[in-house]
Design a protein around this motif. Structure first.
Motif, PDB file in Angstrom:
ATOM      1  N   ALA A  93      31.062   7.444  34.392  1.00 44.59           N
ATOM      2  CA  ALA A  93      31.461   9.052  34.505  1.00 44.59           C
ATOM      3  C   ALA A  93      30.387   9.924  35.197  1.00 44.59           C
ATOM      4  CB  ALA A  93      31.771   9.773  33.128  1.00 44.59           C
ATOM      5  N   ASN A  94      29.088   9.336  34.657  1.00 49.95           N
ATOM      6  CA  ASN A  94      27.962  10.121  35.403  1.00 49.95           C
ATOM      7  C   ASN A  94      27.675   9.891  36.775  1.00 49.95           C
ATOM      8  OD1 ASN A  94      26.159  11.880  33.042  1.00 49.95           O
ATOM      9  ND2 ASN A  94      27.219  10.289  32.213  1.00 49.95           N
ATOM     10  N   THR A  95      27.891   8.628  37.217  1.00 48.58           N
ATOM     11  CA  THR A  95      27.804   8.260  38.707  1.00 48.58           C
ATOM     12  C   THR A  95      29.090   8.995  39.333  1.00 48.58           C
ATOM     13  OG1 THR A  95      27.197   5.935  37.999  1.00 48.58           O
ATOM     14  CG2 THR A  95      28.236   6.364  40.395  1.00 48.58           C
ATOM     15  N   ALA A  96      30.119   9.018  39.098  1.00 52.02           N
ATOM     16  CA  ALA A  96      31.133   9.816  39.558  1.00 52.02           C
ATOM     17  C   ALA A  96      30.701  11.539  39.699  1.00 52.02           C
ATOM     18  CB  ALA A  96      32.279   9.821  38.869  1.00 52.02           C
ATOM     19  N   VAL A  97      30.296  11.982  38.585  1.00 52.24           N
ATOM     20  CA  VAL A  97      29.863  13.305  38.697  1.00 52.24           C
ATOM     21  C   VAL A  97      28.671  13.571  39.521  1.00 52.24           C
ATOM     22  CG1 VAL A  97      28.723  15.065  37.141  1.00 52.24           C
ATOM     23  CG2 VAL A  97      30.777  13.945  36.319  1.00 52.24           C
TER      24      VAL A  97
END
Length: 410
Positions: free
Chosen positions: A171-175
């Protein structure tokens, strides 16, 4: 029916009791004659006393002459060398000879795969009947369209142990990629207990299982209808919100979806379930970078060691791997150096234990936005930015071609 090759009479009797309705042979010549007479045979079970060289030679020959034939190898003990040799020869499965349930399941899967292969071969035969001129024009148009279409990178996050922070990293990589100006789609392939939507405070009305309604015709319009928008540049393909859904997306649906998403987004980030199931393997086959995640503890080390061994067996090149070590500051009697040395893999990024991580999750916010100055946020942002600007050589996937081997160890 199922054909069995086993020269030992006693062992042959044991195998036949497991496979009712099967037909048994003691020599390769007899088996070859049977296959000539039975062009619709779907499975051959090679008994444990058959030499490995004989079995692999038969599998290699069958892969070319009878691609729909499932070759199942029985061994009294399964080790790394046997699995590697079987994989390279094109064996469908390797099962311990004493595993009754495993042998039965393997034969059922061979029947299913044979049916799918028959459909594919029928389709290819019909396509071959198309006029040479029309086919050449279609291929030329398709090649031009593929050359003109932008191709995004696929990043698949994987771990065989739960609770290590796999969804957090995904999730944080995508964001972080979307905050860097990239158009990103985050796919939650954990169809039984996916947390991506909750972690980003989303309430999806459509999920990945809605792909079933399109009957394999998965284009941009179809995919757009199932996306849940998180922000201007980030969209989500959510996991099912109900476990009792009557429809389930197939691996083919998921493969078509990822292929189409690559032409719609700069990056496709895939969060997997943590097992080598058909969904995960479908994503891994299309992946540019595999992101492995673990925590600093012995169970996580064991799980990741098994995962890397399997990825090696399936010929996913190590230069496509990145490794994120979570809670790397833990005082648990195991150091980062010891972890990396045992694993044989250096951590690309390390994260520390922090209550802010759980706080962000409970608030439904990405850590990189909720606490942008946090050490973990800086590490994840830097990790995400490492994908930007790197030469895009296209999806590397596995080095070897041929059918995928399902590994079975009991």
């Amino acid at each position: 029916m199922t054909a069995i090759l086993e020269p030992d009479v006693g062992q042959l009797a044991i195998v036949r009791t497991m496979l009712h309705g099967s037909i048994a042979y003691q020599t390769m010549d007899e088996l070859d004659a049977h296959l000539v007479a039975q062009p619709n045979e779907f499975a051959v079970v090679i008994g444990p006393t058959v030499g490995l060289d004989v079995a692999t030679a038969f599998a290699k020959r069958s892969r070319i002459q009878r691609p729909d034939l499932g070759v199942i190898l029985l061994r009294r003990a399964i080790d790394h060398d046997v699995l590697t040799t079987a994989l390279r020869s094109g064996m469908r499965e390797v099962v311990e000879a004493s595993d009754l349930a495993g042998i039965t399941t393997a034969v059922h899967r061979a029947r299913s795969v044979a049916g799918e292969m028959s459909k594919i071969l029928e389709g290819e035969a019909k396509a071959a009947a198309t006029s040479a001129v029309a086919q050449a024009r279609a291929e030329s148009a398709a090649a031009q369209a593929a050359a003109d279409a932008p191709q995004g990178k696929v990043l698949t996050v994987f771990s065989t142990k739960g609770g290590v922070g796999k969804s957090l990293v995904a999730a944080n990589t995508a964001v972080a990629l979307s905050d860097a100006g990239k158009k990103v789609c985050l796919i939650d392939l954990d169809v039984n207990s996916g947390d991506v939507a909750i972690m980003l405070q989303l309430s999806p009305t459509r999920t990945i299982n809605d792909l079933v309604a399109f009957n394999g015709m998965i284009d941009e319009e179809a995919i757009t209808s199932i996306l849940t928008r998180h922000s201007e540049r980030l969209s989500i393909v959510a996991a099912p919100v109900r476990l009792d859904s009557p429809d389930h997306a197939t691996a083919d649906d998921i493969g078509n979806m990822i292929d189409t998403l690559k032409s719609m987004f700069d990056y496709v980030v895939v969060d997997t379930s943590g097992v080598f199931d058909d969904n995960a393997l479908t994503a891994l086959d299309r992946t540019d970078t595999i992101i492995l995640v673990a925590t600093l503890d012995i169970p996580a080390l064991k799980g990741l060691k098994l995962a890397t061994g399997t990825l090696d067996l399936l010929n996913f090149p190590r230069d496509t791997w990145k490794f994120v070590l979570n809670r790397a500051d833990g005082k648990v009697g195991l150091t980062v150096d010891e972890f990396e040395s045992t694993l044989g893999l250096k951590a690309t990024t390390t994260l520390v234990s922090s209550r802010e991580v759980l706080t962000a999750v409970n608030r439904g916010e990405a850590l990189v936005r909720a606490y942008p100055s946090h050490a973990n946020s800086k590490a994840l942002i830097s990790f995400a930015h490492s994908f930007i600007g790197a030469s895009d050589t296209g999806s590397k996937g596995r080095k070897a071609s041929g059918s995928r081997l399902r590994l079975r160890k009991d």
